[in-house]
Motif scaffolding. Sequence first.
Motif, PDB file in Angstrom:
ATOM      1  N   GLY A 159     -13.181  -0.723  33.918  1.00 52.06           N
ATOM      2  CA  GLY A 159     -11.772  -0.338  33.892  1.00 52.06           C
ATOM      3  C   GLY A 159     -11.553   1.005  34.543  1.00 52.06           C
ATOM      4  N   PRO A 160     -10.294   1.391  34.666  1.00 54.64           N
ATOM      5  CA  PRO A 160      -9.946   2.622  35.376  1.00 54.64           C
ATOM      6  C   PRO A 160     -10.548   3.843  34.687  1.00 54.64           C
ATOM      7  CG  PRO A 160      -8.011   1.657  34.308  1.00 54.64           C
ATOM      8  CD  PRO A 160      -9.124   0.684  34.151  1.00 54.64           C
ATOM      9  N   PRO A 161     -10.626   4.963  35.403  1.00 48.97           N
ATOM     10  CA  PRO A 161     -11.159   6.191  34.809  1.00 48.97           C
ATOM     11  C   PRO A 161     -10.372   6.565  33.555  1.00 48.97           C
ATOM     12  CG  PRO A 161     -10.592   6.527  37.147  1.00 48.97           C
ATOM     13  CD  PRO A 161     -10.149   5.162  36.788  1.00 48.97           C
ATOM     14  N   ASP A 162     -11.031   7.289  32.666  1.00 51.34           N
ATOM     15  CA  ASP A 162     -10.432   7.590  31.357  1.00 51.34           C
ATOM     16  C   ASP A 162      -9.026   8.188  31.456  1.00 51.34           C
ATOM     17  OD1 ASP A 162     -12.744   6.619  30.364  1.00 51.34           O
ATOM     18  OD2 ASP A 162     -13.584   8.573  29.768  1.00 51.34           O
ATOM     19  N   ASP A 163      -8.803   9.047  32.477  1.00 51.12           N
ATOM     20  CA  ASP A 163      -7.490   9.685  32.558  1.00 51.12           C
ATOM     21  C   ASP A 163      -6.407   8.721  33.052  1.00 51.12           C
ATOM     22  OD1 ASP A 163      -8.350   9.505  35.142  1.00 51.12           O
ATOM     23  OD2 ASP A 163      -8.394  11.660  35.540  1.00 51.12           O
ATOM     24  N   SER A 214      -6.382   5.367  31.833  1.00 43.27           N
ATOM     25  CA  SER A 214      -6.524   4.187  30.983  1.00 43.27           C
ATOM     26  C   SER A 214      -5.611   4.339  29.760  1.00 43.27           C
ATOM     27  CB  SER A 214      -7.992   4.051  30.566  1.00 43.27           C
ATOM     28  OG  SER A 214      -8.154   2.941  29.736  1.00 43.27           O
ATOM     29  N   PRO A 215      -4.384   3.818  29.856  1.00 43.15           N
ATOM     30  CA  PRO A 215      -3.348   4.115  28.872  1.00 43.15           C
ATOM     31  C   PRO A 215      -3.631   3.580  27.454  1.00 43.15           C
ATOM     32  CG  PRO A 215      -2.608   2.405  30.424  1.00 43.15           C
ATOM     33  CD  PRO A 215      -3.915   2.918  30.924  1.00 43.15           C
ATOM     34  N   ASN A 216      -4.329   2.450  27.334  1.00 40.49           N
ATOM     35  CA  ASN A 216      -4.473   1.845  26.005  1.00 40.49           C
ATOM     36  C   ASN A 216      -5.704   2.306  25.239  1.00 40.49           C
ATOM     37  OD1 ASN A 216      -2.184   0.222  26.513  1.00 40.49           O
ATOM     38  ND2 ASN A 216      -3.459  -1.213  27.672  1.00 40.49           N
ATOM     39  N   SER A 217      -6.553   3.065  25.926  1.00 40.48           N
ATOM     40  CA  SER A 217      -7.867   3.363  25.350  1.00 40.48           C
ATOM     41  C   SER A 217      -7.811   4.129  24.034  1.00 40.48           C
ATOM     42  CB  SER A 217      -8.712   4.143  26.353  1.00 40.48           C
ATOM     43  OG  SER A 217      -9.174   3.250  27.330  1.00 40.48           O
ATOM     44  N   ALA A 218      -6.958   5.172  23.962  1.00 36.27           N
ATOM     45  CA  ALA A 218      -6.976   6.055  22.791  1.00 36.27           C
ATOM     46  C   ALA A 218      -6.660   5.279  21.515  1.00 36.27           C
ATOM     47  CB  ALA A 218      -5.988   7.199  22.986  1.00 36.27           C
ATOM     48  N   GLN A 219      -5.626   4.459  21.560  1.00 40.54           N
ATOM     49  CA  GLN A 219      -5.261   3.679  20.380  1.00 40.54           C
ATOM     50  C   GLN A 219      -6.384   2.716  19.985  1.00 40.54           C
ATOM     51  OE1 GLN A 219      -2.175   3.623  18.160  1.00 40.54           O
ATOM     52  NE2 GLN A 219      -4.064   2.856  17.219  1.00 40.54           N
ATOM     53  N   ASP A 260     -15.373   5.533  31.158  1.00 38.65           N
ATOM     54  CA  ASP A 260     -16.307   6.326  31.984  1.00 38.65           C
ATOM     55  C   ASP A 260     -17.674   6.477  31.317  1.00 38.65           C
ATOM     56  OD1 ASP A 260     -14.606   6.673  34.154  1.00 38.65           O
ATOM     57  OD2 ASP A 260     -13.648   8.438  33.272  1.00 38.65           O
ATOM     58  N   GLU A 261     -17.668   6.583  29.986  1.00 36.74           N
ATOM     59  CA  GLU A 261     -18.966   6.674  29.286  1.00 36.74           C
ATOM     60  C   GLU A 261     -19.776   5.389  29.494  1.00 36.74           C
ATOM     61  OE1 GLU A 261     -18.066   9.386  25.302  1.00 36.74           O
ATOM     62  OE2 GLU A 261     -17.418   7.309  25.316  1.00 36.74           O
ATOM     63  N   LEU A 262     -19.084   4.249  29.373  1.00 42.84           N
ATOM     64  CA  LEU A 262     -19.782   2.961  29.508  1.00 42.84           C
ATOM     65  C   LEU A 262     -20.273   2.770  30.945  1.00 42.84           C
ATOM     66  CD1 LEU A 262     -17.393   0.774  27.331  1.00 42.84           C
ATOM     67  CD2 LEU A 262     -19.749   1.389  26.768  1.00 42.84           C
ATOM     68  N   ARG A 263     -19.434   3.179  31.885  1.00 42.36           N
ATOM     69  CA  ARG A 263     -19.809   3.034  33.306  1.00 42.36           C
ATOM     70  C   ARG A 263     -21.072   3.839  33.595  1.00 42.36           C
ATOM     71  NH1 ARG A 263     -15.181   2.113  35.834  1.00 42.36           N
ATOM     72  NH2 ARG A 263     -14.339   4.030  34.979  1.00 42.36           N
ATOM     73  N   GLN A 264     -21.117   5.070  33.074  1.00 41.84           N
ATOM     74  CA  GLN A 264     -22.292   5.916  33.308  1.00 41.84           C
ATOM     75  C   GLN A 264     -23.542   5.291  32.663  1.00 41.84           C
ATOM     76  OE1 GLN A 264     -22.428   8.956  35.211  1.00 41.84           O
ATOM     77  NE2 GLN A 264     -24.545   8.266  35.045  1.00 41.84           N
ATOM     78  N   LYS A 265     -23.345   4.744  31.492  1.00 40.97           N
ATOM     79  CA  LYS A 265     -24.455   4.114  30.783  1.00 40.97           C
ATOM     80  C   LYS A 265     -25.017   2.945  31.617  1.00 40.97           C
ATOM     81  CE  LYS A 265     -25.435   2.315  26.335  1.00 40.97           C
ATOM     82  NZ  LYS A 265     -25.548   2.012  25.127  1.00 40.97           N
ATOM     83  N   PHE A 266     -24.107   2.184  32.187  1.00 39.95           N
ATOM     84  CA  PHE A 266     -24.509   1.039  33.019  1.00 39.95           C
ATOM     85  C   PHE A 266     -25.294   1.501  34.247  1.00 39.95           C
ATOM     86  CE2 PHE A 266     -23.307  -1.729  36.678  1.00 39.95           C
ATOM     87  CZ  PHE A 266     -24.019  -2.861  36.306  1.00 39.95           C
TER      88      PHE A 266
END
Lengths: 255, 313
Positions: free
Chosen positions: B198-202, B204-209, B221-227
């Motif tokens: 998905g798009p970068p954290d800044d 990604s509108p639905n992520s926080a909720q 971004d954390e998951l992408r880096q992990k991958f």
Amino acid sequence: MSDTLLAPDVATYALRLGDDALVLAQRLGEWVANAPQLEEDVALANIALDLLGQARSLLTYAGASEGQGRTEDDLAFLRDERAFVNVTMVEIANGDFGVTMARQLCFSTYQLGLYDVLRASSDETLAGVAGKAVKEVAYHRDHATQWVLRLGDGTDESHNRMQAGLERVWPHVDELFEADDLERRLSATGVGVDTSTLRAPWDAYVDGVLARAGLTRPDASWLAAGGRRGLHTEAFGHLLAEMQHLHRSHPGASW
Amino acid sequence: MTPTPEQDFDALVESDQRVEPRDWMPEGYRKTLVRQIAQHAHSEIIGMQPEGNWIGRAPSLRRKAILLAKVQDEAGHGLYLYSAAETLGVDRSELLDLLHAGKQRYSSIFNYPTLTWADMGAIGWLVDGAAIVNQVPICRCSYGPYARAMVRICKEESFHQRQGFEILHTLSHGTPAQHEMAQDAVNRWWWPSLMMFGPPDDQSPNSAQSMAWRIKRFSNDELRQKFVDMTVPQSQVLGLTPPDPDLHLDEETGHWRFGEIDWSEFFAVLKGDGPCNQDRIEHRRRAHDEGAWVRDAASAYAEKHRARSEGVA
């Protein structure tokens, strides 16, 4: 040793049964991602996988009995149409779900009868393959039976389509029970099955399903023949072209 | 004072317990889950198409059997996930209608074509690999049925990832033509796989909720880096090179740093302008429409037999 004398016959016989399973697996694989509902994607893939497993054991055994070092893949991918010895029923195009279920009912009833006898074969490998497969094919037949009942006794449209499916498949029924000299030799020695003995129980089962489904047993206007001698339908060449092209494009490669 | 249902719900989520179908839940939570689980289910069944594309042509019987089993697993995953969604009060046929009408999404990765056999390897290794990184945390998702479905799915996905790796390993160490086929597939699937998070954290509108509700545990971004960290060393074992000249090991942090992702491509494909968006949906609609008479027959048959058995009783 009689085993040595029989080996070429056994190789051909295993090839016949293996080709039946392989070609039907290839056809059923075409349904994946195309089935009427997700449960059927799962079921048809499952049946295809069972058949492919049977084909792999049988082709491997055919190669070993033949003694020329051919593997399951050599046999599946490097033979041309005329060297395939499956019955023509399994190569019929899928058509709609009615045609596929008609083909599935007719073929699995035949195959179940065959494997059931073959379990007692004096050839341990064939007996072993049949012993495992008989449970799988009992499910294939049950699955087809349930659908033929539903389609036959569902809506007017499904009834008509199911009847049309039977008409499409029926000319290929007699060929299933055409015993030849090789089959008679193998059956006499307790290795193979004389398929002509499977006809009466086949008729009884299939007629029973058709009656319950309110369907009419078709009267075939022509009869297919010759699959066991390498005489196939036009559709079959296209099936092989798809199945074999990648393997043949890279001679000698491992996958 | 008796806690309100909302306080109960918050406490449940806060203490890392599972919300079950009969529990009270905020409408937004329910909607978010329906959207996410449906999207996930749709991805499984649309994902059957690019791989189904190669079942007929698999180059050995062993590979054909593995691929058939894999695509069958995906249909099974679709079934578990639609069932999980059904616990939230929607039914599968409704969700399929939304998919077919273009009103619900599936993973954009499946809008890329599978052009060679090596794509079966790249999908297993990269796409299923990325899916695992995304999905393992969902095994601890706050919604019970989704979390449990995901436990089962992740086990099968890890088998899928290994088989993809093995396909590529065989090709990479095979003939020069096979090696080239494998590298070409990695070139085509690498960047779209990184976009799967998905798009970068800044952006990604639905992520926080979702994080607050413990549907989501880590940021995109954390998951992408992990991958990337997991995958780059595997690429070295494969003898294949990710198509990113900026890829390098950051010695200080131990992370593999990657080049800039072309997000304009991601948003274009998401919007419907990828190479296969139209084909995938048309294929789905066609299979669904052509199967309508079969589903109708099954319902009519069930109805007749229910009526008959009631008539007898």
